[in-house]
Design a protein around this motif. Structure first.
Motif, PDB file in Angstrom:
ATOM      1  N   TRP A 142      -1.815 -13.633   3.385  1.00  0.00           N
ATOM      2  CA  TRP A 142      -1.294 -12.978   2.178  1.00  0.00           C
ATOM      3  C   TRP A 142      -2.330 -11.965   1.717  1.00  0.00           C
ATOM      4  CZ3 TRP A 142      -3.000 -13.072  -3.052  1.00  0.00           C
ATOM      5  CH2 TRP A 142      -2.056 -12.682  -4.022  1.00  0.00           C
ATOM      6  N   SER A 143      -1.953 -10.706   1.669  1.00  0.00           N
ATOM      7  CA  SER A 143      -2.869  -9.687   1.156  1.00  0.00           C
ATOM      8  C   SER A 143      -2.076  -8.720   0.290  1.00  0.00           C
ATOM      9  CB  SER A 143      -3.584  -8.945   2.286  1.00  0.00           C
ATOM     10  OG  SER A 143      -2.685  -8.186   3.054  1.00  0.00           O
ATOM     11  N   VAL A 144      -2.638  -8.361  -0.852  1.00  0.00           N
ATOM     12  CA  VAL A 144      -1.915  -7.529  -1.816  1.00  0.00           C
ATOM     13  C   VAL A 144      -2.828  -6.489  -2.440  1.00  0.00           C
ATOM     14  CG1 VAL A 144      -0.222  -9.322  -2.407  1.00  0.00           C
ATOM     15  CG2 VAL A 144      -2.351  -9.155  -3.711  1.00  0.00           C
ATOM     16  N   TYR A 145      -2.209  -5.446  -2.931  1.00  0.00           N
ATOM     17  CA  TYR A 145      -2.860  -4.374  -3.684  1.00  0.00           C
ATOM     18  C   TYR A 145      -2.155  -4.344  -5.028  1.00  0.00           C
ATOM     19  CZ  TYR A 145      -5.011   0.345  -4.076  1.00  0.00           C
ATOM     20  OH  TYR A 145      -5.753   1.446  -4.425  1.00  0.00           O
ATOM     21  N   THR A 146      -2.901  -4.323  -6.113  1.00  0.00           N
ATOM     22  CA  THR A 146      -2.260  -4.415  -7.423  1.00  0.00           C
ATOM     23  C   THR A 146      -1.648  -3.082  -7.832  1.00  0.00           C
ATOM     24  OG1 THR A 146      -4.132  -3.746  -8.831  1.00  0.00           O
ATOM     25  CG2 THR A 146      -4.062  -6.065  -8.109  1.00  0.00           C
ATOM     26  N   GLU A 147      -0.766  -3.143  -8.792  1.00  0.00           N
ATOM     27  CA  GLU A 147      -0.289  -1.933  -9.461  1.00  0.00           C
ATOM     28  C   GLU A 147      -1.369  -1.476 -10.449  1.00  0.00           C
ATOM     29  OE1 GLU A 147       2.251  -0.300  -8.631  1.00  0.00           O
ATOM     30  OE2 GLU A 147       3.529  -1.701  -7.543  1.00  0.00           O
ATOM     31  N   THR A 148      -1.185  -0.293 -11.008  1.00  0.00           N
ATOM     32  CA  THR A 148      -2.138   0.250 -11.967  1.00  0.00           C
ATOM     33  C   THR A 148      -2.175  -0.599 -13.234  1.00  0.00           C
ATOM     34  OG1 THR A 148      -1.855   2.505 -11.155  1.00  0.00           O
ATOM     35  CG2 THR A 148      -2.657   2.259 -13.408  1.00  0.00           C
ATOM     36  N   GLY A 185     -11.648   7.694   4.364  1.00  0.00           N
ATOM     37  CA  GLY A 185     -10.351   7.253   4.850  1.00  0.00           C
ATOM     38  C   GLY A 185     -10.521   6.440   6.125  1.00  0.00           C
ATOM     39  N   ASP A 186      -9.421   6.033   6.707  1.00  0.00           N
ATOM     40  CA  ASP A 186      -9.473   5.372   8.011  1.00  0.00           C
ATOM     41  C   ASP A 186      -8.143   5.575   8.732  1.00  0.00           C
ATOM     42  OD1 ASP A 186      -7.694   3.512   6.957  1.00  0.00           O
ATOM     43  OD2 ASP A 186      -9.176   1.919   6.750  1.00  0.00           O
ATOM     44  N   ASP A 187      -7.964   4.900   9.874  1.00  0.00           N
ATOM     45  CA  ASP A 187      -6.780   5.136  10.686  1.00  0.00           C
ATOM     46  C   ASP A 187      -5.638   4.165  10.413  1.00  0.00           C
ATOM     47  OD1 ASP A 187      -7.953   2.871  11.670  1.00  0.00           O
ATOM     48  OD2 ASP A 187      -8.056   3.550  13.756  1.00  0.00           O
ATOM     49  N   ILE A 188      -5.772   3.313   9.388  1.00  0.00           N
ATOM     50  CA  ILE A 188      -4.689   2.392   9.032  1.00  0.00           C
ATOM     51  C   ILE A 188      -3.652   3.156   8.213  1.00  0.00           C
ATOM     52  CG2 ILE A 188      -4.076   0.334   7.695  1.00  0.00           C
ATOM     53  CD1 ILE A 188      -6.758  -0.869   8.469  1.00  0.00           C
ATOM     54  N   THR A 189      -2.407   3.067   8.605  1.00  0.00           N
ATOM     55  CA  THR A 189      -1.351   3.843   7.942  1.00  0.00           C
ATOM     56  C   THR A 189      -0.280   2.979   7.286  1.00  0.00           C
ATOM     57  OG1 THR A 189      -0.127   4.013  10.032  1.00  0.00           O
ATOM     58  CG2 THR A 189      -1.671   5.800   9.508  1.00  0.00           C
ATOM     59  N   THR A 190      -0.439   1.664   7.321  1.00  0.00           N
ATOM     60  CA  THR A 190       0.553   0.784   6.694  1.00  0.00           C
ATOM     61  C   THR A 190       0.488   0.905   5.178  1.00  0.00           C
ATOM     62  OG1 THR A 190      -1.066  -1.014   6.772  1.00  0.00           O
ATOM     63  CG2 THR A 190       0.535  -0.884   8.575  1.00  0.00           C
ATOM     64  N   ALA A 191       1.552   0.502   4.521  1.00  0.00           N
ATOM     65  CA  ALA A 191       1.595   0.457   3.055  1.00  0.00           C
ATOM     66  C   ALA A 191       1.378  -0.992   2.614  1.00  0.00           C
ATOM     67  CB  ALA A 191       2.929   0.969   2.534  1.00  0.00           C
ATOM     68  N   PRO A 192       0.576  -1.232   1.603  1.00  0.00           N
ATOM     69  CA  PRO A 192       0.290  -2.604   1.200  1.00  0.00           C
ATOM     70  C   PRO A 192       1.414  -3.232   0.395  1.00  0.00           C
ATOM     71  CG  PRO A 192      -0.792  -1.100  -0.305  1.00  0.00           C
ATOM     72  CD  PRO A 192      -0.149  -0.253   0.776  1.00  0.00           C
ATOM     73  N   GLN A 193       1.469  -4.547   0.422  1.00  0.00           N
ATOM     74  CA  GLN A 193       2.317  -5.267  -0.521  1.00  0.00           C
ATOM     75  C   GLN A 193       1.674  -5.131  -1.899  1.00  0.00           C
ATOM     76  OE1 GLN A 193       2.804  -9.442   0.396  1.00  0.00           O
ATOM     77  NE2 GLN A 193       3.565  -9.933  -1.651  1.00  0.00           N
ATOM     78  N   ARG A 194       2.485  -4.939  -2.935  1.00  0.00           N
ATOM     79  CA  ARG A 194       1.935  -4.745  -4.292  1.00  0.00           C
ATOM     80  C   ARG A 194       2.299  -5.920  -5.180  1.00  0.00           C
ATOM     81  NH1 ARG A 194       0.484   0.978  -4.641  1.00  0.00           N
ATOM     82  NH2 ARG A 194      -0.536   0.368  -6.582  1.00  0.00           N
ATOM     83  N   ILE A 195       1.438  -6.221  -6.141  1.00  0.00           N
ATOM     84  CA  ILE A 195       1.769  -7.175  -7.203  1.00  0.00           C
ATOM     85  C   ILE A 195       1.544  -6.496  -8.547  1.00  0.00           C
ATOM     86  CG2 ILE A 195       1.230  -9.245  -5.861  1.00  0.00           C
ATOM     87  CD1 ILE A 195      -1.380  -9.478  -7.503  1.00  0.00           C
ATOM     88  N   GLY A 196       2.309  -6.921  -9.544  1.00  0.00           N
ATOM     89  CA  GLY A 196       2.217  -6.319 -10.858  1.00  0.00           C
ATOM     90  C   GLY A 196       3.455  -5.505 -11.167  1.00  0.00           C
ATOM     91  N   ASP A 197       3.491  -4.928 -12.351  1.00  0.00           N
ATOM     92  CA  ASP A 197       4.634  -4.148 -12.806  1.00  0.00           C
ATOM     93  C   ASP A 197       4.395  -2.676 -12.485  1.00  0.00           C
ATOM     94  OD1 ASP A 197       6.633  -2.796 -14.350  1.00  0.00           O
ATOM     95  OD2 ASP A 197       6.800  -4.571 -15.622  1.00  0.00           O
ATOM     96  N   PRO A 198       5.254  -2.051 -11.685  1.00  0.00           N
ATOM     97  CA  PRO A 198       5.017  -0.674 -11.253  1.00  0.00           C
ATOM     98  C   PRO A 198       5.484   0.406 -12.218  1.00  0.00           C
ATOM     99  CG  PRO A 198       6.991  -1.498 -10.201  1.00  0.00           C
ATOM    100  CD  PRO A 198       6.441  -2.641 -11.023  1.00  0.00           C
ATOM    101  N   ARG A 199       6.079   0.043 -13.327  1.00  0.00           N
ATOM    102  CA  ARG A 199       6.622   1.055 -14.234  1.00  0.00           C
ATOM    103  C   ARG A 199       5.521   1.970 -14.768  1.00  0.00           C
ATOM    104  NH1 ARG A 199       9.810  -2.394 -18.628  1.00  0.00           N
ATOM    105  NH2 ARG A 199       8.201  -3.927 -18.052  1.00  0.00           N
ATOM    106  N   PRO A 200       5.800   3.251 -14.943  1.00  0.00           N
ATOM    107  CA  PRO A 200       4.816   4.137 -15.574  1.00  0.00           C
ATOM    108  C   PRO A 200       4.577   3.702 -17.014  1.00  0.00           C
ATOM    109  CG  PRO A 200       6.940   5.231 -15.416  1.00  0.00           C
ATOM    110  CD  PRO A 200       7.061   3.952 -14.638  1.00  0.00           C
TER     111      PRO A 200
END
Length: 512
Positions: free
Chosen positions: A92-98, A147-162
């Motif tokens: 399980w790996s995630v990137y948070t929302e702002t 940067g690097d050569d990884i091009t996948t998009a991460p799974q996100r957690i949190g509320d993405p609304r502006p």
């Protein structure tokens, strides 16, 4: 103590103060913090390869807005890049929302995963690098290795609304330096203080924060300042958004990273981490206030702060009087003032309201400040076995709230987190004023600010009510006399006329 109880076993922080040309890349900043968290737990760096869960707090350059358009190489999937760098293969790996709430929210989610048997060893980490980024851009230094050569998009957690609507953004509410002063001026008017008296109180309120920062080796500005220095407008301390001079604003152009290593009790024992290093999350909660600034019930309270605080204390089985260590999210004085009121803390609480020095002085590392506070909390509580500590985290514009209560005392029974939806349903049901996008006619100021540039006053922003009590946002004419008048005598409660701005997009409020 149950084997599936989550426990923080290591914490690390890093502040880079060297030349921009030699500054670490974002990935290097994350790796340094992670390695320091491992060393803090008394383990070797190879343990990172055993991670089965990884959460990375979102970088500021990935937030919606201008920073996301900067022409520089960036990591498309920071968790994947970090996992590869430490030879880990987390399930399980995630990137948070702002949002500044993200670190505490990530810790809460990770602890829940561990308690539910979904993870055994996890890392929460984040970094900010706007300090070196801006210097590299100005100096034409380039961004080799960013940067690097990884091009996948991460799974996100949190509320993405502006954080704001298109209409709110058109009037300048998308910038924290414009929006938090609206809360401050509402607080002053509610309390009936004169503008001069309130400025003195602001200085006296944040001066102790600078003292804490001065003693913190990780602080970006380790300088103790007097109350008078903080609020006296000078060339070095220009007014930014009335009533906040520069020294009362969070500073995001820093280079800082932090990480915490979290394990199940079973895994901590298997790794041989001494129990005197263990710190438990006893209480936590997450919720959002009515999302957009114009929806709020008022501009001097936060139901989300109040209810998440109450829930965290209930979960921990303690009260505010049982706290020994406190860190309230401190991007601007209004955030701390409202947080203290909602939690039940005095502004001059002898326990203090920060353990880092606060975002204007410790540094405001983007979304990641609260992770530094948690790392600092781990050290403070280890030095005071059995003591309780509170850390709060705030995202957007007093919008997203996350709370954690920590102690070296073991958690009794099964660790359980209440679904955030329980509190959220109560908040979403709250009444709020009707909003009108195109107001016309007589109106009154509910709160306001005057925005400054380096050359002086730029514009006024008004949140007001029309003759039917409907709420609107508008700007004032760019007339220096009008703007200086709003700073020289109370604007809240003043009447005027509102109508369309000549640009056809914004509203224009002309005070009487």
């Amino acid at each position: 103590m149950r084997d599936d109880t989550p426990v923080l076993i290591g914490a690390g922080q890093f502040t880079y103060r060297g030349e921009a040309a030699n500054s670490p890349s974002p990935l290097e900043l994350l790796k340094v913090a992670a390695e320091r968290a491992v060393l803090d737990a008394g383990l070797s760096g190879t343990v990172l390869a055993e991670l089965d869960a990884l959460a990375v707090v979102a970088f500021s350059i990935d937030a919606p807005g201008g920073l996301s358009k900067l022409p520089l190489p960036r990591l498309s999937d920071p968790p994947a890049s970090l996992a590869r760098a430490v030879s880990a293969s987390p399930r399980w790996s995630v990137y948070t929302e702002t949002g500044g709430n993200s670190p505490q929210q990530a810790v809460n989610v990770v602890c829940e995963r561990i308690a539910q048997g979904e993870s055994d060893l996890a890392l929460v980490t984040g970094a900010e690098f706007l300090g070196s980024l801006m210097k590299r851009m100005k100096g034409g230094l380039g961004f080799e290795g960013w940067g690097d050569d990884i091009t996948t998009a991460p799974q996100r957690i949190g509320d993405p609304r502006p954080g704001v609507t298109r209409q709110e953004a058109a009037h300048g509410l998308g910038y924290p330096v414009n929006t938090y002063p609206l809360f401050e001026n509402a607080l002053r008017a509610r309390d009936g203080r004169s503008q001069e008296e309130h400025q003195k109180q602001l200085g006296a309120f944040f001066a102790p924060f600078t003292k804490v920062a001065a003693a913190n080796p990780h602080a970006w500005f380790p300088v103790e300042r007097t109350a008078e220095e903080l609020v006296t407008v000078t060339d070095r301390n220009r007014m930014v958004g009335y009533p906040y001079p520069k020294y009362l604003n969070a500073i995001m152009e820093v280079d800082q990273s932090a990480a915490v290593l979290i394990a199940s009790v079973r895994k901590a024992r298997e790794l041989g981490v001494p129990e005197d290093k263990w710190v438990f999350l006893h209480g936590c909660a997450d919720a959002c206030d009515l999302w957009y600034p114009l929806e709020r019930q008022d501009y001097h309270s936060s139901p989300a702060m109040r209810l998440t605080g109450q829930r965290a204390f209930e979960m921990a089985g303690i009260s505010v009087d049982d706290l020994d260590v406190i860190d309230l999210y401190s991007c601007f004085p209004s955030a701390v003032r409202i947080g203290a009121e909602e939690i039940g803390l005095a502004l001059d609480d002898p326990r203090g309201l920060t353990i880092t020095g606060g975002l204007p002085y410790f540094g405001g590392p983007g979304n990641n400040y609260a992770l530094h506070a948690i790392a600092e909390m781990v050290a403070k509580l280890r030095a005071r076995p059995g003591a309780y500590g509170l850390s709060t985290a705030n995202g957007w514009f007093l919008t997203k709230q996350s709370v954690g209560i920590y102690s070296t005392r073991p958690v009794e029974g099964k660790w359980e987190r209440e679904p955030p939806s329980v509190i959220q349903a109560r908040i979403d049901a709250l009444p709020h004023p009707e909003i009108i996008e195109k107001p016309q006619g007589r109106a009154v100021i509910e709160t306001y600010t005057v925005v400054h540039g380096r050359e002086g006053v730029r514009m006024g922003i008004v949140i007001g009510r029309d003759s039917r009590g409907r709420r609107f946002v508008a700007q004032t004419p760019d007339d220096p006399e009008i703007l200086r008048d709003l700073e020289s005598r109370e604007g809240v409660g003043r009447t005027g006329t509102v109508g369309p701005h000549p640009d056809g997009v914004r509203n224009l409020f002309v005070p009487d």
